[in-house]
Design an enzyme around this catalytic site. Structure first.
Site, short mmCIF file in Angstrom:
data_model
loop_
_atom_site.label_atom_id
_atom_site.label_comp_id
_atom_site.label_asym_id
_atom_site.label_seq_id
_atom_site.Cartn_x
_atom_site.Cartn_y
_atom_site.Cartn_z
N LYS A 334 0.84 -1.20 0.00
CA LYS A 334 0.00 0.00 0.00
C LYS A 334 0.88 1.25 0.00
O LYS A 334 2.06 1.18 0.37
CB LYS A 334 -0.91 -0.03 1.22
N TYR A 543 15.55 31.49 5.94
CA TYR A 543 14.34 32.23 6.28
C TYR A 543 14.22 32.51 7.77
O TYR A 543 14.52 31.65 8.59
CB TYR A 543 13.10 31.43 5.87
C1 LIG Z 1 -0.27 -1.82 6.86
C2 LIG Z 1 -0.90 -3.04 7.35
C3 LIG Z 1 -0.11 -4.14 7.75
C4 LIG Z 1 1.40 -4.11 7.79
O1 LIG Z 1 1.83 -3.55 9.01
P1 LIG Z 1 3.41 -3.43 9.33
O2 LIG Z 1 3.44 -2.93 10.72
O3 LIG Z 1 3.94 -2.47 8.35
O4 LIG Z 1 3.96 -4.79 9.16
C5 LIG Z 1 -0.76 -5.31 8.09
N1 LIG Z 1 -2.11 -5.39 8.05
C6 LIG Z 1 -2.89 -4.35 7.71
C7 LIG Z 1 -4.37 -4.51 7.70
C8 LIG Z 1 -2.31 -3.14 7.36
O5 LIG Z 1 -3.09 -2.10 7.01
#
Ligand SMILES: *Cc1c(COP(=O)(O)O)cnc(C)c1O
Length: 647
Positions: A334, A543
């Site tokens: 993702k 700045y």
């Molecule tokens: C992002 C996510 C993960 C992965 O989590 P990590 O801590 O990055 O391993 C697992 N399950 C779901 C539903 C997620 O949204």
């Protein structure tokens, strides 16, 4: 693995030439490639070297098995990330000559100290008659590596050529985004039959449909054989550069263009011919293909994110080693694979045969499908408005509420589908998306009375798997998950994220979801110093005049700012940037596209690299400065920054 390693050890025992083994934290691949470059330029005979950075338990075994037997020297790279691994490598390689590069802190996390790491590395050379070590008094790492190459030459009694011969070599197979939606694989410092086969093989495994090869004159030119290798690979377009290729043009495929020089190529070639293609640049160094690579690259920004796909594969396999044999893996890609890119990372994961990929939104999944990814993809935050697009791209939704369930059933009915796989999300205490306990009965009833969808998996998410203080709560979530899931039809169960994989082996169930653990240590953000200036005492910088030179200061200007994802809260001395091994404080406010750092204490010149995060400072360190988590730092890197993939 053990069988493969024993086979490799046996194959090695039949080999009569010299085996040079190289290990160390930094520079293994570079020293090996430079050595090979010198070797070839001097016509020393046949040399074998392990391809790219094949240096792991698997890579070394495969490398040794590629030795044909008539080479004078086999140069083998050995890398370890955990105690105990080196002994297994030693038993396979049994080197005649040992080479130890610089020992830095790469992979230090699994060792108690640099001394332990060094003594583990020295195991490789236990019975080795000749050991050559890098000269650590040389400050600059490039000079140190170069000096090492030259000492190997001297110790072996070979002559060597002047330094500049080997200085500007590209070091690894590099993948870049190119113009016209193309992808460039740059392998342009040597062009021989062995490396041609490897590079074409690599190109074949990338997902894009159209394949283009830009090819220079061969070293040791057997054009008939090269043409046969190329013909087997069914290219869509072949471009040959150099007199040698030109003379042999009749041998090559019909869809081809030939140029006598790289300059002619620039002047005459129509770039539109390479749209939507994977372009392999395979040239020997004198044809300056790095210029072609720069010319065909999409963006020219000295700031880039370096994504080490090999490290990711290693991370994946390290986590897989913690799982029971039949436990599956869903890789979380993702948010553009936590900022590191979508199709390139997914293609690597597909090659590594993960069981599922997961994205947050439908359009992320569609991008992967358009990039040729075939692995099942789950969409986590599946918005009912995107269900049509989802079904059309063969993506599988997370179903988290009765309304999402009914809506998806109606979509599948409209498309005339049956048993379409969906993933049921249960809320066991995270209180984000998911069914609550009192909805399970209704959920079960609806699922049982239709045939449009089938439940492929049932899952939940842990809220605090990384925090020992919350273990009682986590155990409660796991227990609740068991109870709720057992009231539903049989399907794959999964609840563990990365921290859960490591800390709750009893809760791996049928599958785990690996996210951050995949990306750790594989992503760096780098830029270059564009200007250095001396600032007098009491002058102010940036700045709002927040930066002050309390005494004379050497200031470096870097072309990266908050619009690139360098958080503005790192300014005013909070964050530091690594220049030539030293952490240099950010001075004053971070600007939109620029930042200034104090380099008074470090030797550096304009053009030197500056690391925003990577080996040091680690992304976790940057996150700590910002009082946030590494996930946010990684995903905040702007899409305008070029991603460069290394293998
Ligand atoms: C992002 C996510 C993960 C992965 O989590 P990590 O801590 O990055 O391993 C697992 N399950 C779901 C539903 C997620 O949204």
């Amino acid at each position: 693995m053990e069988a493969l390693q024993r086979w490799a050890a046996y194959h090695r025992s039949k080999y009569e030439g010299s085996v040079i083994a190289i290990t160390g934290s930094n520079g293994k691949t570079v020293v090996k490639e430079w050595f090979a470059q010198l070797w070839d330029s001097q016509k020393n005979g046949k040399l074998f070297r392990s391809p790219r950075s094949y240096n792991s338990q698997l890579g070394v075994a495969l490398s040794l098995l590629m030795i044909e037997g008539d080479e004078r020297v086999a140069f083998i790279e050995a890398g370890i990330s955990q105690p105990g691994e080196m002994e297994r490598l030693r038993q396979m390689i049994r080197p005649n000559v040992g080479v130890l590069t610089n020992i830095g802190d790469a992979h230090l996390q699994n060792f108690s100290s640099t001394a332990e790491l060094e003594s583990e590395k020295m195991l490789l050379f236990a019975d080795c008659p000749l050991l050559i070590k890098a000269d650590c008094t040389i400050q600059d790492i490039n000079s140190q590596n170069l000096d090492l190459v030259l000492s190997i030459y001297r110790k072996l009694g070979l002559h060597h050529k002047p330094q500049q011969e080997i200085e500007s070599l590209a070091m690894r197979l590099e993948i870049k985004e190119g113009i016209n939606n193309s992808t460039i694989i740059n392998d342009s410092y040597i062009n021989d039959l062995a490396s041609l086969t490897i590079a074409l093989d690599y190109q074949n495994r990338l997902p894009k449909q159209r394949r283009v090869l830009i090819f220079s004159e061969l070293e040791g030119g057997d054009y008939a054989q090269a043409a046969a290798i190329i013909a087997r690979n069914n290219l869509d377009l072949f471009v040959g550069i150099g007199e040698g290729v030109f003379e042999n043009r009749a041998l090559f495929p019909t869809q081809s263009y030939f140029y006598k020089t790289t300059g002619d190529f620039f002047n005459l070639f129509d770039n539109k011919l390479i749209s939507d293609s994977t372009i392999l640049l395979k040239g020997s160094r004198k044809f300056a293909f790095e210029k072609i690579s720069a010319h065909l690259s999409a963006k020219s920004h000295t700031t880039f994110m370096e994504v080490d796909l090999e490290q990711m594969a290693e991370n994946l396999n390290r986590h897989r080693a913690l799982l029971a044999k039949d436990c599956r893996t869903m890789a979380m890609v993702k948010a553009n694979s936590y900022g590191s890119g979508s199709v390139e990372v997914a293609a690597m994961l597909e090659r590594q045969k993960v069981d599922y990929l997961a994205v947050a939104y439908t359009d992320e999944g569609v991008t992967l499908r358009n990039g040729g990814i075939k692995t099942p993809i789950v969409v986590l935050n599946a918005d009912p408005a995107s269900y049509d697009a989802m079904v059309e791209a063969n993506l599988e939704p997370e179903i988290y509420s009765l309304s999402s369930l009914l809506s998806f059933i109606s979509t599948t009915r409209r498309y005339g589908l049956s048993s379409y796989p969906v993933h049921i999300k249960l809320d066991t205490g995270m209180h984000r998306l998911g069914f609550l306990e009192n909805e399970i009965g209704e959920l079960h009833k609806i699922i049982s009375n239709q045939s449009y969808i089938k439940v492929a998996s049932i899952f939940s998410h842990l809220a605090a798997a990384d925090d020992p203080a919350q273990d009682e709560f986590t155990e409660g979530q796991i227990a609740k998950f068991r109870t709720m899931a057992s009231e539903l039809p049989a399907a794959l169960w999964h609840i563990c994220n990365s921290a859960g994989i490591e800390r709750f082996p009893q809760a791996h169930f049928d599958m785990v979801r690996l996210g951050i653990g995949l990306y750790k240590d594989a992503i760096s953000l780098k830029t270059r110093i564009v200007q250095i200036k001396n600032i007098a005492k009491d002058e102010t910088i940036g700045y709002g005049r927040w930066g002050v030179a309390h005494k004379g200061m050497r200031l470096a200007i870097l072309p990266i700012g908050y619009a690139d994802g360098l958080n503005r809260r790192l300014g005013r001395g909070v964050g530091k940037v690594n220049v030539n091994g030293a952490l240099c404080p950010i001075v004053g406010n971070v600007c939109m596209d620029t930042v200034m750092v104090d380099v008074s204490k470090v030797d550096c010149i304009e053009g030197d690299e500056a690391v925003i995060f990577g080996n040091s400072p680690a992304v976790e360190q940057v996150a700590a400065w910002l009082d946030t988590i590494s996930y946010e730092v990684l995903t905040s890197v702007s899409s305008r920054i070029k991603r460069v993939y290394i293998n």
